[in-house]
Scaffold this motif. Structure first.
Motif, short mmCIF file in Angstrom:
data_model
loop_
_atom_site.label_atom_id
_atom_site.label_comp_id
_atom_site.label_asym_id
_atom_site.label_seq_id
_atom_site.Cartn_x
_atom_site.Cartn_y
_atom_site.Cartn_z
N VAL A 1 0.95 -1.32 -0.07
CA VAL A 1 -0.03 0.09 -0.04
C VAL A 1 0.93 1.39 -0.16
N ASN A 2 1.81 1.28 0.81
CA ASN A 2 2.85 2.43 0.79
C ASN A 2 3.40 2.68 -0.37
N ALA A 3 3.98 1.69 -1.12
CA ALA A 3 4.61 1.71 -2.29
C ALA A 3 3.78 2.22 -3.30
N LYS A 4 2.37 1.84 -3.29
CA LYS A 4 1.44 2.30 -4.42
C LYS A 4 1.10 3.82 -4.14
N ILE A 5 1.00 4.09 -2.84
CA ILE A 5 0.69 5.37 -2.69
C ILE A 5 1.87 6.72 -2.89
N ALA A 6 2.90 6.08 -2.86
CA ALA A 6 4.18 6.58 -3.24
C ALA A 6 4.23 7.08 -4.92
N THR A 7 3.62 6.24 -5.66
CA THR A 7 3.46 6.46 -7.01
C THR A 7 2.46 7.74 -7.58
N ASN A 8 1.54 7.77 -6.31
CA ASN A 8 0.38 8.92 -6.76
C ASN A 8 -0.60 8.25 -7.47
N GLU A 9 -0.61 6.87 -7.93
CA GLU A 9 -1.50 6.51 -9.02
C GLU A 9 -2.67 6.09 -8.14
N ARG A 10 -3.97 6.25 -8.94
CA ARG A 10 -5.16 5.80 -8.24
C ARG A 10 -5.21 4.10 -8.12
N PHE A 11 -5.76 3.67 -6.96
CA PHE A 11 -5.78 2.32 -6.95
C PHE A 11 -6.70 1.83 -5.62
N ILE A 12 -7.10 0.91 -5.58
CA ILE A 12 -8.34 0.40 -4.67
C ILE A 12 -7.55 -0.48 -3.42
N MET B 1 -13.13 -0.91 1.64
CA MET B 1 -12.44 -0.63 0.36
C MET B 1 -12.14 1.01 0.43
N VAL B 2 -10.86 1.32 0.00
CA VAL B 2 -10.47 2.70 -0.02
C VAL B 2 -9.90 3.05 -1.18
N LEU B 3 -10.45 3.89 -2.13
CA LEU B 3 -10.02 4.44 -3.35
C LEU B 3 -8.94 5.60 -3.00
N ILE B 4 -7.90 5.52 -3.44
CA ILE B 4 -6.68 6.39 -2.91
C ILE B 4 -5.97 6.77 -4.44
N GLU B 5 -5.79 8.06 -4.43
CA GLU B 5 -4.82 8.61 -5.51
C GLU B 5 -4.12 9.99 -4.89
#
Length: 126
Positions: A16-27, A96-100
């Motif tokens: 999750v933290n690695a994906k957050i660092a990309t600033n990309e949208r993910f679930i 579920m959380v949609l993050i970007e």
């Protein structure tokens, strides 16, 4: 997009933290484990088919699925890292959380949200 599953707290948080660092949208999807078609989490069983049909089936986004193996690892554990994480803040499972861009865009974590088709559709809006 394939669903990436994690069954450890640390492995899920790292992803999750690695994906957050990309600033990309993910679930980010957190749920109880399933053994022989049933989960220790009755709400997870109740909403699994809805979540799969209305969000996961057609999503083009990366989905990071965190699995809580047992109720003992979750229930009554207010310090669980998925509850205390700055963006996840999961009050329960399923969640579920949609993050970007290091921000929460949509959150579903209870009957009101999982029963709201309009809210669930927001997870797949572009």
């Amino acid at each position: 997009m394939p669903i990436q599953e994690f069954d450890t707290q640390q492995g899920y948080l790292e992803a999750v933290n690695a994906k957050i660092a990309t600033n990309e949208r993910f679930i980010a999807y957190m749920t109880g484990s399933v053994v022989d078609g049933k989960s220790w989490c009755s709400d997870c069983d109740k909403w699994r088919s809805t979540i799969e049909a209305k969000v996961l089936k057609d999503t083009k986004l990366t989905v990071l699925k965190g699995i809580v193996p047992t109720g003992e690892e979750w229930m009554g554990k207010n310090d669980h890292p998925w509850r205390t994480h700055a963006l996840l803040k999961a009050p329960g499972v399923p969640c579920m959380v949609l993050i970007e861009n290091n921000a929460v865009l949509v959150r579903a974590d209870g009957d009101d949200e999982f029963g709201n088709d309009d809210l669930l559709e927001m997870f797949n809006e572009e």
